[in-house]
Design a protein around this motif. Structure first.
Motif, PDB file in Angstrom:
ATOM      1  N   ALA A 284       0.960  -1.138   0.028  1.00  0.00           N
ATOM      2  CA  ALA A 284       0.094  -0.068   0.003  1.00  0.00           C
ATOM      3  C   ALA A 284       0.871   1.332   0.085  1.00  0.00           C
ATOM      4  O   ALA A 284       0.567   2.164  -0.473  1.00  0.00           O
ATOM      5  CB  ALA A 284      -0.944  -0.186   1.192  1.00  0.00           C
ATOM      6  N   ARG A 285       2.013   1.375   0.692  1.00  0.00           N
ATOM      7  CA  ARG A 285       2.778   2.437   0.678  1.00  0.00           C
ATOM      8  C   ARG A 285       3.472   2.638  -0.509  1.00  0.00           C
ATOM      9  O   ARG A 285       3.384   3.776  -1.120  1.00  0.00           O
ATOM     10  CB  ARG A 285       4.018   2.150   1.659  1.00  0.00           C
ATOM     11  N   ARG A 286       3.830   1.626  -1.266  1.00  0.00           N
ATOM     12  CA  ARG A 286       4.412   1.888  -2.796  1.00  0.00           C
ATOM     13  C   ARG A 286       3.238   2.350  -3.540  1.00  0.00           C
ATOM     14  O   ARG A 286       3.519   3.342  -4.368  1.00  0.00           O
ATOM     15  CB  ARG A 286       4.834   0.680  -3.264  1.00  0.00           C
ATOM     16  N   ARG A 287       2.072   1.989  -3.514  1.00  0.00           N
ATOM     17  CA  ARG A 287       0.973   2.433  -4.393  1.00  0.00           C
ATOM     18  C   ARG A 287       0.791   3.820  -4.051  1.00  0.00           C
ATOM     19  O   ARG A 287       0.659   4.675  -4.836  1.00  0.00           O
ATOM     20  CB  ARG A 287      -0.152   1.371  -3.945  1.00  0.00           C
ATOM     21  N   ALA A 288       0.562   4.299  -2.820  1.00  0.00           N
ATOM     22  CA  ALA A 288       0.270   5.614  -2.389  1.00  0.00           C
ATOM     23  C   ALA A 288       1.467   6.475  -2.965  1.00  0.00           C
ATOM     24  O   ALA A 288       1.336   7.749  -3.462  1.00  0.00           O
ATOM     25  CB  ALA A 288       0.198   5.684  -0.692  1.00  0.00           C
ATOM     26  N   LEU A 289       2.707   6.270  -2.704  1.00  0.00           N
ATOM     27  CA  LEU A 289       3.988   7.029  -3.435  1.00  0.00           C
ATOM     28  C   LEU A 289       3.881   7.093  -4.764  1.00  0.00           C
ATOM     29  O   LEU A 289       4.197   8.180  -5.195  1.00  0.00           O
ATOM     30  CB  LEU A 289       5.030   6.704  -2.615  1.00  0.00           C
ATOM     31  N   ARG A 290       3.788   5.899  -5.325  1.00  0.00           N
ATOM     32  CA  ARG A 290       3.589   6.019  -7.099  1.00  0.00           C
ATOM     33  C   ARG A 290       2.544   6.939  -7.478  1.00  0.00           C
ATOM     34  O   ARG A 290       2.674   7.446  -8.745  1.00  0.00           O
ATOM     35  CB  ARG A 290       3.253   4.678  -7.404  1.00  0.00           C
ATOM     36  N   GLY A 291       1.469   7.304  -6.655  1.00  0.00           N
ATOM     37  CA  GLY A 291       0.285   8.042  -7.107  1.00  0.00           C
ATOM     38  C   GLY A 291       0.737   9.662  -7.037  1.00  0.00           C
ATOM     39  O   GLY A 291       0.414  10.569  -7.670  1.00  0.00           O
ATOM     40  N   SER A 292       2.076   9.919  -6.317  1.00  0.00           N
ATOM     41  CA  SER A 292       2.770  11.152  -6.328  1.00  0.00           C
ATOM     42  C   SER A 292       4.245  10.955  -6.654  1.00  0.00           C
ATOM     43  O   SER A 292       5.041  11.329  -5.638  1.00  0.00           O
ATOM     44  CB  SER A 292       2.213  12.010  -4.862  1.00  0.00           C
ATOM     45  N   ARG A 293       4.629  10.266  -7.615  1.00  0.00           N
ATOM     46  CA  ARG A 293       5.897   9.869  -7.826  1.00  0.00           C
ATOM     47  C   ARG A 293       6.949  10.961  -7.852  1.00  0.00           C
ATOM     48  O   ARG A 293       8.075  10.784  -7.156  1.00  0.00           O
ATOM     49  CB  ARG A 293       6.073   9.032  -8.920  1.00  0.00           C
ATOM     50  N   ALA A 294       6.797  11.986  -8.588  1.00  0.00           N
ATOM     51  CA  ALA A 294       7.675  13.144  -8.696  1.00  0.00           C
ATOM     52  C   ALA A 294       7.730  13.804  -7.174  1.00  0.00           C
ATOM     53  O   ALA A 294       9.030  14.075  -6.922  1.00  0.00           O
ATOM     54  CB  ALA A 294       6.932  14.296  -9.707  1.00  0.00           C
ATOM     55  N   ARG A 295       6.646  14.041  -6.606  1.00  0.00           N
ATOM     56  CA  ARG A 295       6.929  14.425  -5.159  1.00  0.00           C
ATOM     57  C   ARG A 295       7.735  13.556  -4.467  1.00  0.00           C
ATOM     58  O   ARG A 295       8.616  14.052  -3.645  1.00  0.00           O
ATOM     59  CB  ARG A 295       5.360  14.685  -4.604  1.00  0.00           C
ATOM     60  N   ALA A 296       7.344  12.025  -4.458  1.00  0.00           N
ATOM     61  CA  ALA A 296       8.291  11.348  -3.569  1.00  0.00           C
ATOM     62  C   ALA A 296       9.637  11.179  -3.979  1.00  0.00           C
ATOM     63  O   ALA A 296      10.604  11.041  -3.154  1.00  0.00           O
ATOM     64  CB  ALA A 296       7.472   9.932  -3.698  1.00  0.00           C
ATOM     65  N   VAL A 297       9.897  11.263  -5.226  1.00  0.00           N
ATOM     66  CA  VAL A 297      11.396  11.314  -5.812  1.00  0.00           C
ATOM     67  C   VAL A 297      12.047  12.566  -5.183  1.00  0.00           C
ATOM     68  O   VAL A 297      13.198  12.330  -4.965  1.00  0.00           O
ATOM     69  CB  VAL A 297      11.291  10.901  -7.350  1.00  0.00           C
ATOM     70  N   GLY A 298      11.168  13.486  -5.342  1.00  0.00           N
ATOM     71  CA  GLY A 298      12.022  14.967  -4.733  1.00  0.00           C
ATOM     72  C   GLY A 298      12.432  14.872  -3.395  1.00  0.00           C
ATOM     73  O   GLY A 298      13.567  15.121  -3.121  1.00  0.00           O
ATOM     74  N   PHE A 299      11.657  14.245  -2.675  1.00  0.00           N
ATOM     75  CA  PHE A 299      11.971  14.025  -1.270  1.00  0.00           C
ATOM     76  C   PHE A 299      13.063  13.158  -0.914  1.00  0.00           C
ATOM     77  O   PHE A 299      14.107  13.204  -0.382  1.00  0.00           O
ATOM     78  CB  PHE A 299      10.736  13.665  -0.574  1.00  0.00           C
ATOM     79  N   GLY A 300      12.789  12.046  -1.778  1.00  0.00           N
ATOM     80  CA  GLY A 300      13.915  10.747  -1.723  1.00  0.00           C
ATOM     81  C   GLY A 300      15.372  11.207  -2.313  1.00  0.00           C
ATOM     82  O   GLY A 300      16.484  11.250  -1.502  1.00  0.00           O
ATOM     83  N   ALA A 301      15.535  12.153  -3.435  1.00  0.00           N
ATOM     84  CA  ALA A 301      16.586  12.490  -3.798  1.00  0.00           C
ATOM     85  C   ALA A 301      17.374  13.676  -3.006  1.00  0.00           C
ATOM     86  O   ALA A 301      18.506  13.797  -2.673  1.00  0.00           O
ATOM     87  CB  ALA A 301      16.403  12.953  -5.434  1.00  0.00           C
TER      88      ALA A 301
END
Length: 276
Positions: free
Chosen positions: A206-223
């Protein structure tokens, strides 16, 4: 009459919105300094091991580079030296990716109790989610180990990819470093989101699914987190802030901050007294 749908934010804007969550996480040092100091303890303990591993690798990088490039032994000294340099740089980039993500997983396990309190503090400031029924220590522990392994397996695969990309002539190191920051950042945010998503009864799938829905935002935080972790001793200071930022990101991707009485009406965390 034609109804215009709201304009979707650009991926670049979303990327920088995601990066901003890390810096908002640092503001938790103002509202809960004691918790943040406690969050540095497991980060420092695991960090000593991580630094020792990287230092050993760097001290022997020439030997490692020569070992993985036996095909260049009969080449001219210039070609052989250039190939071994590229190989050594690729090994360094791949190793950093592997160490950063492994460090995060290990630190979250060692400091689980501290990081849960940091995440709960952020949620308390902005509006806590409904409490979930705990599974029990051993069930939580086994599930955490299993999810950690499931996140680390693709990390190994990505490290191999970064190693291969590093051999691309001329631009290999740039491509490998970029892939490491972006793709490694994605895996990092999946791992950092463990605690805040679990507080909402949501686990890895479920965590992956939710983060994929806002992938650019999640990748920005992760990077952004990945790059800060590369600063000497940066990971020790940034780890508690990264967990606070991951909680803010979780709230964002789940739309909790858009609900009445959530973020818009919440007081600024820097103005709050420390939570015990």
């Amino acid at each position: 009459m034609t109804t215009l749908s709201p304009k979707r934010p650009s991926a670049i804007r979303e990327f920088f919105v995601g990066a901003s969550f890390l810096f908002r996480g640092f503001r938790t040092w103002i509202s809960a300094p004691r918790l943040m100091v406690l969050g540095m303890v497991p980060a420092a303990i695991v960090g000593v091991v991580a630094i020792a591993v990287l230092a050993t690798l760097f001290a022997n990088i020439q030997t490692v580079a020569a070992f993985i490039t036996p095909f260049a032994n009969d080449w001219s000294e210039l070609a052989k030296g250039a190939t071994q340099f590229a190989a050594g740089l690729a090994v360094v980039l791949a190793s950093i990716l592997l160490v950063v993500n492994t460090y995060t997983t290990a630190t979250l396990m060692v400091g689980d109790a501290f990081y849960r309190k940091i995440s709960a503090h952020v949620d308390a400031v902005y509006g806590a989610p409904p409490a979930q029924q705990p599974l029990g220590f051993w069930k939580d522990f086994r599930r955490g180990i299993g999810e950690g392994v499931r996140v680390l397996i693709p990390t190994v695969g990505l490290a191999i990819l970064v190693l291969i990309l590093g051999f691309i002539p001329v631009v290999g190191s740039i491509v490998a470093a970029t892939a490491g920051a972006l793709l490694g950042g994605w895996l990092l945010v999946v791992e950092l989101g463990n605690i805040p998503f679990e507080a909402r009864g949501l686990h890895l799938t479920a965590r992956r699914r939710a983060l994929r829905g806002s992938r650019a935002r999640a990748v920005g935080f992760g990077a952004a987190t990945y790059l800060v972790f590369l600063i000497p001793f940066g990971a020790v200071v940034a780890m508690p802030a990264a967990l606070a930022g991951a909680t803010l990101l979780t709230r964002s991707v789940r739309g909790e901050d858009a609900r009445p009485g959530a973020l818009n009406n919440a007081p600024d965390p820097s103005e709050q007294p420390p939570e015990d």
